[in-house]
Design a protein around this motif. Structure first.
Motif, PDB file in Angstrom:
ATOM      1  N   MET A 110      -8.016   4.284  -7.759  1.00 30.26           N
ATOM      2  CA  MET A 110      -7.978   3.118  -6.881  1.00 30.26           C
ATOM      3  C   MET A 110      -8.817   1.992  -7.472  1.00 30.26           C
ATOM      4  O   MET A 110      -9.859   1.592  -6.950  1.00 30.26           O
ATOM      5  N   ASP A 111      -8.355   1.514  -8.619  1.00 29.16           N
ATOM      6  CA  ASP A 111      -9.018   0.391  -9.269  1.00 29.16           C
ATOM      7  C   ASP A 111      -7.938  -0.487  -9.873  1.00 29.16           C
ATOM      8  O   ASP A 111      -6.774  -0.370  -9.514  1.00 29.16           O
ATOM      9  N   ASP A 112      -8.300  -1.347 -10.811  1.00 25.75           N
ATOM     10  CA  ASP A 112      -7.316  -2.286 -11.347  1.00 25.75           C
ATOM     11  C   ASP A 112      -6.653  -1.821 -12.639  1.00 25.75           C
ATOM     12  O   ASP A 112      -5.968  -2.594 -13.304  1.00 25.75           O
ATOM     13  N   THR A 113      -6.842  -0.556 -13.013  1.00 24.84           N
ATOM     14  CA  THR A 113      -6.186  -0.041 -14.212  1.00 24.84           C
ATOM     15  C   THR A 113      -4.811   0.508 -13.857  1.00 24.84           C
ATOM     16  O   THR A 113      -4.603   1.064 -12.775  1.00 24.84           O
ATOM     17  N   GLN A 114      -3.876   0.347 -14.794  1.00 22.96           N
ATOM     18  CA  GLN A 114      -2.551   0.915 -14.604  1.00 22.96           C
ATOM     19  C   GLN A 114      -2.626   2.428 -14.821  1.00 22.96           C
ATOM     20  O   GLN A 114      -3.412   2.916 -15.632  1.00 22.96           O
ATOM     21  N   PHE A 133      -0.894   0.839   3.859  1.00 17.04           N
ATOM     22  CA  PHE A 133       0.107   1.808   3.429  1.00 17.04           C
ATOM     23  C   PHE A 133       0.845   1.323   2.176  1.00 17.04           C
ATOM     24  O   PHE A 133       1.045   2.089   1.220  1.00 17.04           O
ATOM     25  N   PHE A 134       1.261   0.065   2.176  1.00 15.28           N
ATOM     26  CA  PHE A 134       1.956  -0.477   1.017  1.00 15.28           C
ATOM     27  C   PHE A 134       1.069  -0.423  -0.230  1.00 15.28           C
ATOM     28  O   PHE A 134       1.509  -0.001  -1.309  1.00 15.28           O
ATOM     29  N   ALA A 135      -0.182  -0.857  -0.095  1.00 13.56           N
ATOM     30  CA  ALA A 135      -1.078  -0.899  -1.246  1.00 13.56           C
ATOM     31  C   ALA A 135      -1.382   0.497  -1.766  1.00 13.56           C
ATOM     32  O   ALA A 135      -1.308   0.769  -2.974  1.00 13.56           O
ATOM     33  N   ALA A 136      -1.738   1.429  -0.869  1.00 13.46           N
ATOM     34  CA  ALA A 136      -2.133   2.773  -1.290  1.00 13.46           C
ATOM     35  C   ALA A 136      -0.975   3.527  -1.933  1.00 13.46           C
ATOM     36  O   ALA A 136      -1.157   4.234  -2.934  1.00 13.46           O
ATOM     37  N   LEU A 161      -4.987  -1.759  -8.287  1.00 13.41           N
ATOM     38  CA  LEU A 161      -5.158  -2.035  -6.869  1.00 13.41           C
ATOM     39  C   LEU A 161      -4.908  -3.499  -6.515  1.00 13.41           C
ATOM     40  O   LEU A 161      -4.306  -3.799  -5.489  1.00 13.41           O
ATOM     41  N   THR A 162      -5.371  -4.432  -7.343  1.00 13.44           N
ATOM     42  CA  THR A 162      -5.172  -5.843  -7.016  1.00 13.44           C
ATOM     43  C   THR A 162      -3.694  -6.219  -7.058  1.00 13.44           C
ATOM     44  O   THR A 162      -3.185  -6.913  -6.171  1.00 13.44           O
ATOM     45  N   ARG A 163      -2.972  -5.749  -8.085  1.00 13.64           N
ATOM     46  CA  ARG A 163      -1.533  -6.039  -8.161  1.00 13.64           C
ATOM     47  C   ARG A 163      -0.786  -5.335  -7.027  1.00 13.64           C
ATOM     48  O   ARG A 163       0.157  -5.894  -6.449  1.00 13.64           O
ATOM     49  N   GLY A 173     -11.150  -8.706  -7.227  1.00 14.63           N
ATOM     50  CA  GLY A 173     -10.309  -7.554  -7.511  1.00 14.63           C
ATOM     51  C   GLY A 173     -10.686  -6.316  -6.725  1.00 14.63           C
ATOM     52  O   GLY A 173     -11.051  -6.382  -5.551  1.00 14.63           O
ATOM     53  N   ALA A 174     -10.591  -5.144  -7.395  1.00 14.28           N
ATOM     54  CA  ALA A 174     -10.797  -3.867  -6.729  1.00 14.28           C
ATOM     55  C   ALA A 174     -12.202  -3.713  -6.170  1.00 14.28           C
ATOM     56  O   ALA A 174     -12.422  -2.956  -5.230  1.00 14.28           O
ATOM     57  N   ARG A 175     -13.174  -4.422  -6.734  1.00 11.76           N
ATOM     58  CA  ARG A 175     -14.553  -4.329  -6.223  1.00 11.76           C
ATOM     59  C   ARG A 175     -14.635  -4.757  -4.764  1.00 11.76           C
ATOM     60  O   ARG A 175     -15.442  -4.239  -3.998  1.00 11.76           O
ATOM     61  N   LEU A 176     -13.790  -5.711  -4.376  1.00 15.38           N
ATOM     62  CA  LEU A 176     -13.743  -6.165  -2.985  1.00 15.38           C
ATOM     63  C   LEU A 176     -12.726  -5.370  -2.185  1.00 15.38           C
ATOM     64  O   LEU A 176     -12.994  -4.954  -1.056  1.00 15.38           O
ATOM     65  N   ILE A 177     -11.549  -5.134  -2.768  1.00 21.11           N
ATOM     66  CA  ILE A 177     -10.446  -4.538  -2.020  1.00 21.11           C
ATOM     67  C   ILE A 177     -10.724  -3.090  -1.662  1.00 21.11           C
ATOM     68  O   ILE A 177     -10.477  -2.653  -0.534  1.00 21.11           O
TER      69      ILE A 177
END
Length: 252
Positions: A123-127, A158-161, A171-173, A226-230
């Motif tokens: 759950m971060d910004d890496t693919q 739900f959509f994001a997870a 996670l940001t995308r 990015g993911a640090r906030l989300i």
């Protein structure tokens, strides 16, 4: 339905908070829904009016994420359309039956989202490796769209997870694409609820102004941090929604 002017102002301020939450982590509906019910709206009018302000928040967030280059509209539009069809179906159905059973299931789903966010190292910004292709994700998009039209709280989560876990997106995308899909579900719901006369437009438009303001602030914060906030907000929102729904179930 007559609405006092002071109530329009108060609800617009509440909508600033819900717009911020929706643009970053989803879940603003479970702040707005109790507020609308407390204002004296019957449940179906509250659902419809909530959608009329939510569409403003998700559209503003989508625009900001798209400007940052985080939305692939050309490739994701068909998933958005499937979510739209699902939401239209759910919105038609919810005007006919009770949501009592769904209110018991949703806390379990939201708890699962929160646990996934807490425990998953992805759950971060890496693919990451995708478990489902875009076509494979289509039934998931349609099902979440149906849920949003029928009830709604936590749809953005739900959509994001699921896009992180099933499609391997950062996670940001994933959050950006969640706003695209959520915008489409809100479009469908607003059309259906409006056709059924289930929207208090004065209140909905007032809240829309607040929601757009909160969404503009929140989406810009999310793009920057990015993911640090989300990630932490997604956990907090999921757990808060779970607690609120469990309380609502036992309170009757």
């Amino acid at each position: 339905m007559d609405i006092e002017p002071w109530l329009l102002i108060v609800m617009a301020l509440v909508a600033v908070l819900t717009g911020f939450l929706d643009s970053v982590a989803g879940g603003g509906g479970l702040v707005m829904m109790p507020a609308l019910l407390f204002a004296g709206l019957p449940p179906q009018l509250a659902l419809g009016t909530n959608k009329s302000q939510s569409i403003a928040a998700t559209t503003m967030a989508f625009v900001n994420y798209a400007r940052a280059g985080l939305v692939d509209w050309r490739k994701e539009k068909w998933l958005g359309l499937l979510a739209l069809v699902g939401a239209a179906t759910g919105s038609l159905l919810v005007q006919q039956i009770s949501t009592r059973a769904l209110e018991l299931i949703v806390p379990l789903l939201l708890t699962g989202v929160a646990l996934y966010v807490l425990l998953s190292p992805r759950m971060d910004d890496t693919q990451a490796h995708q478990l489902l292709s875009r076509k494979g994700y289509a039934p998931v998009a349609g099902a979440i769209g149906f849920y949003d039209g029928f009830f709604g709280p936590g749809t953005g989560s739900f959509f994001a997870a699921t896009q992180v876990g099933l499609r391997g997106e950062g996670l940001t995308r994933a959050t950006a694409h969640a706003k695209l899909f959520n915008m489409m579900t809100n479009i469908a719901s607003v059309i259906v609820f409006a056709a059924g006369g289930k929207i208090v437009w004065a209140l909905g438009l007032s809240c829309a102004v607040g929601a757009m303001t909160g969404s503009w602030i929140g989406s810009r914060f999310a793009v920057k941090h990015g993911a640090r906030l989300i990630r932490p907000l997604l956990v907090v929102v999921s757990l808060a929604l779970t607690a609120r729904l469990i309380w609502g179930w036992f309170a009757g």
